[in-house]
Design a protein around this motif. Structure first.
Motif, short mmCIF file in Angstrom:
data_model
loop_
_atom_site.label_atom_id
_atom_site.label_comp_id
_atom_site.label_asym_id
_atom_site.label_seq_id
_atom_site.Cartn_x
_atom_site.Cartn_y
_atom_site.Cartn_z
N SER A 167 16.10 -0.47 -20.63
CA SER A 167 15.16 -1.22 -19.79
C SER A 167 14.48 -0.30 -18.79
CB SER A 167 15.91 -2.34 -19.05
OG SER A 167 16.44 -3.28 -19.96
N ALA A 168 15.23 0.64 -18.20
CA ALA A 168 14.63 1.60 -17.27
C ALA A 168 13.60 2.47 -17.98
CB ALA A 168 15.71 2.47 -16.64
N GLY A 169 13.90 2.88 -19.20
CA GLY A 169 12.94 3.66 -19.97
C GLY A 169 11.67 2.89 -20.23
N MET A 170 11.80 1.62 -20.59
CA MET A 170 10.62 0.78 -20.81
C MET A 170 9.83 0.62 -19.53
SD MET A 170 12.16 -2.24 -23.23
CE MET A 170 12.84 -1.91 -24.87
N LEU A 171 10.53 0.49 -18.40
CA LEU A 171 9.86 0.36 -17.11
C LEU A 171 9.08 1.62 -16.77
CD1 LEU A 171 9.46 -1.38 -14.55
CD2 LEU A 171 11.50 -0.29 -13.61
N CYS A 172 9.59 2.77 -17.21
CA CYS A 172 8.91 4.05 -16.98
C CYS A 172 7.76 4.29 -17.96
CB CYS A 172 9.90 5.21 -17.08
SG CYS A 172 11.12 5.26 -15.74
N GLY A 173 7.58 3.37 -18.90
CA GLY A 173 6.48 3.49 -19.85
C GLY A 173 6.85 4.16 -21.15
N PHE A 174 8.15 4.26 -21.46
CA PHE A 174 8.58 4.86 -22.72
C PHE A 174 8.17 3.97 -23.90
CE2 PHE A 174 12.47 7.50 -21.14
CZ PHE A 174 11.64 8.18 -20.27
N ASP A 175 7.81 4.61 -24.99
CA ASP A 175 7.72 3.90 -26.26
C ASP A 175 9.08 3.29 -26.56
OD1 ASP A 175 6.51 3.56 -29.14
OD2 ASP A 175 8.43 4.59 -29.41
N ARG A 176 9.13 2.08 -27.10
CA ARG A 176 10.39 1.37 -27.28
C ARG A 176 11.38 2.16 -28.14
NH1 ARG A 176 10.43 -4.06 -25.73
NH2 ARG A 176 8.40 -4.86 -25.06
N THR A 177 10.89 2.78 -29.20
CA THR A 177 11.77 3.58 -30.06
C THR A 177 12.33 4.76 -29.30
OG1 THR A 177 10.54 2.94 -32.05
CG2 THR A 177 11.92 4.89 -32.20
N PHE A 178 11.49 5.43 -28.51
CA PHE A 178 11.97 6.57 -27.73
C PHE A 178 12.92 6.13 -26.63
CE2 PHE A 178 11.36 9.52 -24.08
CZ PHE A 178 12.05 10.59 -24.63
N ALA A 179 12.70 4.95 -26.05
CA ALA A 179 13.60 4.45 -25.01
C ALA A 179 15.02 4.29 -25.55
CB ALA A 179 13.09 3.11 -24.47
N VAL A 180 15.13 3.77 -26.77
CA VAL A 180 16.45 3.62 -27.41
C VAL A 180 17.04 4.99 -27.75
CG1 VAL A 180 17.68 2.71 -29.41
CG2 VAL A 180 15.88 1.36 -28.33
N ARG A 181 16.22 5.85 -28.31
CA ARG A 181 16.68 7.17 -28.71
C ARG A 181 17.16 7.97 -27.52
NH1 ARG A 181 12.29 11.55 -30.30
NH2 ARG A 181 13.56 13.38 -30.78
N PHE A 182 16.39 7.98 -26.43
CA PHE A 182 16.79 8.73 -25.25
C PHE A 182 18.05 8.14 -24.62
CE2 PHE A 182 16.35 9.66 -20.62
CZ PHE A 182 16.54 11.03 -20.71
N SER A 183 18.15 6.83 -24.61
CA SER A 183 19.33 6.18 -24.05
C SER A 183 20.61 6.63 -24.76
CB SER A 183 19.19 4.65 -24.16
OG SER A 183 20.40 4.00 -23.83
#
Length: 281
Positions: A184-200
């Motif tokens: 959710s924090a990644g999405m809030l920062c503007g991450f692409d959804r796939t990258f938000a999951v991958r980075f998490s």
């Protein structure tokens, strides 16, 4: 403890570690309400370590290409640093930027060490865990309503990584989903959804490994290991790893479709039920 209980705990760990529903909260509640013999306020430390190790392996298997690339770029980066030259013109390769982002994102966890006793105490507070699950539900509910971002490892900033790392630090509390908070924090920062999951999930590697090292030290100081239970522990670890692998695939699918909000209702239900049950048990 028996094999059935070990398998159930392994399945629960594999599912809850990656789905945004808090594995620590679920494991604690399951042990509190269903453990046949142990003090409900004391988790078996070695078993907990092995369960997390199983899901750690599942991340390594699923993202093995990323991990190999990052290890290579880590040493190439050190080599370039000492030779005072850059092997790449312009921006560094994606894997090298990922290494830097993960290092920065891991830094907030050191602040958790300062309040480790308070975090550990929360694991025996069923009321706190129930309330945290309800809070996680609200986080997931609003995460689906965030605008889709476009940032990837090539365009995300160091500040973005630090903010996601702070979310991970909060996610060490039982009942607060580490995956849910960081994605959710990644999405809030503007991450692409796939990258938000991958980075998490890549960010979880040093966090889980470091936590396991600390817990191993605590387990040794607590009085050693009951070797008669080791086969049951290993069965739970294997189940956690296999289930965790497929849970990662499911999370990627759900994130792409923007279906995280569905888990909000589950977290609310579990939080409310466990809160009520804690006053009755």
């Amino acid at each position: 403890m028996n094999y059935l209980f070990s398998i159930a705990m392994g399945f629960l760990q594999g599912v809850a570690e990656f789905l945004p529903i808090s594995s620590s909260g679920h494991l604690t509640l399951f042990q509190y309400f269903f453990s046949p013999e142990q003090n409900p306020e004391e988790l078996d430390m070695l078993f907990t370590i092995l369960l997390h190790f199983g899901t750690l392996i599942s991340v390594c298997v699923y993202y093995w290409r990323d991990i190999i690339d990052m290890i290579r770029e880590f040493f190439l980066g050190i080599s370039d640093l000492f030779s005072r030259r850059g092997s790449h013109e312009g921006r560094p390769p994606e894997a090298r930027r990922l290494v830097l982002m993960i290092i920065v994102g891991t830094l907030p966890l050191f602040a958790v060490l300062l309040v480790k006793d308070m975090v550990d105490a929360a694991f025996s507070n069923v009321t706190f865990i129930s309330a945290a699950l309800i809070a996680t539900g609200f986080l997931l509910f609003f995460s689906d309503r965030m605008a889709k971002g476009r940032k990837t490892a090539r365009t995300a900033t160091i500040l973005d990584a630090l903010l996601v790392g702070c979310a991970q630090a909060v996610g060490t509390l039982p009942g607060i989903s580490r995956a849910g908070s960081t994605i959710s924090a990644g999405m809030l920062c503007g991450f692409d959804r796939t990258f938000a999951v991958r980075f998490s999930f890549l960010l979880s590697l040093p966090a889980v490994l470091g936590a396991n090292i600390l817990e191993i030290a605590d387990a040794v100081q607590a009085g050693g290991v009951d070797m008669s239970r080791l086969p049951m522990y290993i069965v739970g670890m294997v189940v956690a790893g296999v289930v965790g692998y497929f849970a990662i695939r499911l999370v990627n699918l759900l994130a792409n479709k923007g279906k995280f909000g569905a888990f909000a209702y589950y977290c609310w239900a579990v939080g409310i039920v466990s809160l009520v049950a804690s006053f009755l048990v």
